[in-house]
Structure formats: structure tokens, C-alpha cells
Design a protein around this motif. Structure first.
Motif, short mmCIF file in Angstrom:
data_model
loop_
_atom_site.label_atom_id
_atom_site.label_comp_id
_atom_site.label_asym_id
_atom_site.label_seq_id
_atom_site.Cartn_x
_atom_site.Cartn_y
_atom_site.Cartn_z
N SER A 29 0.87 -1.20 -0.04
CA SER A 29 -0.05 -0.17 -0.04
C SER A 29 0.81 1.20 -0.09
O SER A 29 0.38 2.37 -0.64
CB SER A 29 -0.97 0.00 1.19
OG SER A 29 -0.42 0.10 2.43
N ALA A 30 2.34 1.21 0.72
CA ALA A 30 3.06 2.36 0.64
C ALA A 30 3.80 2.35 -0.60
O ALA A 30 4.33 3.59 -1.09
CB ALA A 30 3.89 2.27 1.59
N PHE A 31 4.14 1.33 -1.42
CA PHE A 31 4.60 1.23 -2.51
C PHE A 31 3.88 0.53 -3.77
O PHE A 31 4.14 -0.71 -3.99
CB PHE A 31 5.87 0.75 -2.47
CG PHE A 31 6.92 0.81 -3.65
CD1 PHE A 31 7.81 2.01 -3.84
CD2 PHE A 31 7.25 -0.23 -4.46
CE1 PHE A 31 8.65 2.04 -4.76
CE2 PHE A 31 8.09 -0.13 -5.80
CZ PHE A 31 8.73 1.05 -5.70
N ASP A 32 2.82 1.13 -4.22
CA ASP A 32 1.84 0.43 -5.04
C ASP A 32 2.21 0.61 -6.49
O ASP A 32 2.16 1.57 -7.13
CB ASP A 32 0.61 1.08 -4.73
CG ASP A 32 -0.87 0.32 -5.20
OD1 ASP A 32 -0.50 -0.82 -5.90
OD2 ASP A 32 -1.97 0.67 -5.37
N LEU A 33 2.10 -0.57 -7.26
CA LEU A 33 2.64 -0.48 -8.48
C LEU A 33 1.33 -0.95 -9.32
O LEU A 33 1.42 -0.93 -10.57
CB LEU A 33 3.42 -1.90 -8.88
CG LEU A 33 4.99 -1.63 -8.16
CD1 LEU A 33 5.69 -2.85 -8.43
CD2 LEU A 33 5.65 -0.38 -8.72
N SER A 34 0.00 -0.78 -8.65
CA SER A 34 -0.97 -1.24 -9.43
C SER A 34 -1.43 -0.09 -10.38
O SER A 34 -1.77 -0.46 -11.58
CB SER A 34 -2.21 -1.55 -8.55
OG SER A 34 -2.60 -0.21 -7.81
N VAL A 37 0.72 -0.98 -13.54
CA VAL A 37 -0.02 -2.05 -14.32
C VAL A 37 -1.07 -1.48 -15.03
O VAL A 37 -1.45 -1.92 -16.34
CB VAL A 37 -0.34 -3.22 -13.35
CG1 VAL A 37 -1.04 -4.31 -14.35
CG2 VAL A 37 1.14 -3.66 -12.78
N ALA A 38 -2.03 -0.97 -14.38
CA ALA A 38 -3.46 -0.40 -14.83
C ALA A 38 -3.43 0.58 -16.10
O ALA A 38 -3.93 0.36 -17.02
CB ALA A 38 -4.16 0.37 -13.69
N SER A 39 -2.15 1.52 -16.11
CA SER A 39 -2.09 2.32 -17.11
C SER A 39 -1.23 1.90 -18.31
O SER A 39 -0.91 2.50 -19.21
CB SER A 39 -1.22 3.45 -16.46
OG SER A 39 0.20 3.22 -16.33
N GLY A 40 -0.94 0.55 -18.25
CA GLY A 40 -0.27 -0.18 -19.21
C GLY A 40 1.34 0.12 -19.40
O GLY A 40 1.81 0.21 -20.48
#
Length: 97
Positions: A29-34, A37-40
Motif C-alpha cells: 500500500s505504501a509502494f503501490d505498482l497497481s 499496471v493499470a495504465s499499461g
């Protein structure tokens, strides 16, 4: 092991991505890579050498990803004469605020 004719290597590494980094536990949650990923995001993901070091810290010290990342970052700071607070330890350093 014999080499494949016409190649100069035995195998090639699959490129890492932010999605594979998330799957391997390099997100929180402090270093979120989602968002990446979501932005491609087409970049190669996180630095492989840093990931290996952080994984080693997680395994050896039995800490979570965020704590291992903090330990790794402070270690890098120390090697570059920077305090844990992010300020240079150079006696000639001048800061204006």
C-alpha cells in the motif's frame, strides 16, 4: 549442455514487468505498482539488482517488503554519505529553506 546452432547464448531472460514485480511481492500500500499496471506502463519494471537485494533482506531478516525497502534505501544512503533522514552528511552542505 550444447548450444543451439546460430545463437551465442543458452537462454534469454524474460523481461520483467510491473505486473510480474507485483506478483513477486514487490508492491504494497505504501509502494503501490497497481497504477503502473493499470495504465499499461511499458517500462521494464523495477531494477533487478535492487529486487535481489531487497528479497535477500526480506528472507534473512524476516521482514516485510516495506521494511526491507527501508533498510535497503538507508544502506544505499549510507554508502553515498547521506543520513537516514535524506540529508547529505557533507560538512560543506548548505541548505536554504
Amino acid at each position: 549442455m550444447p548450444r543451439i546452432p546460430g545463437t551465442s547464448f543458452l537462454y534469454s531472460r524474460l523481461p520483467t514487468t510491473f505486473a510480474s514485480d507485483m506478483e513477486n511481492g514487490f508492491s504494497s500500500s505504501a509502494f503501490d505498482l497497481s497504477g503502473n499496471v493499470a495504465s499499461g506502463d511499458s517500462r521494464a519494471g523495477l531494477d533487478d539488482a535492487s529486487k535481489r537485494e531487497i528479497q535477500k533482506i526480506m528472507r534473512n531478516r524476516r521482514v516485510n517488503f516495506d521494511e526491507a525497502r527501508r533498510i535497503y534505501t538507508e544502506g544505499r544512503f549510507a554508502k553515498n554519505n547521506i543520513g537516514p533522514d535524506g540529508l547529505p552528511r557533507d560538512p560543506k552542505f548548505v541548505s536554504f529553506s
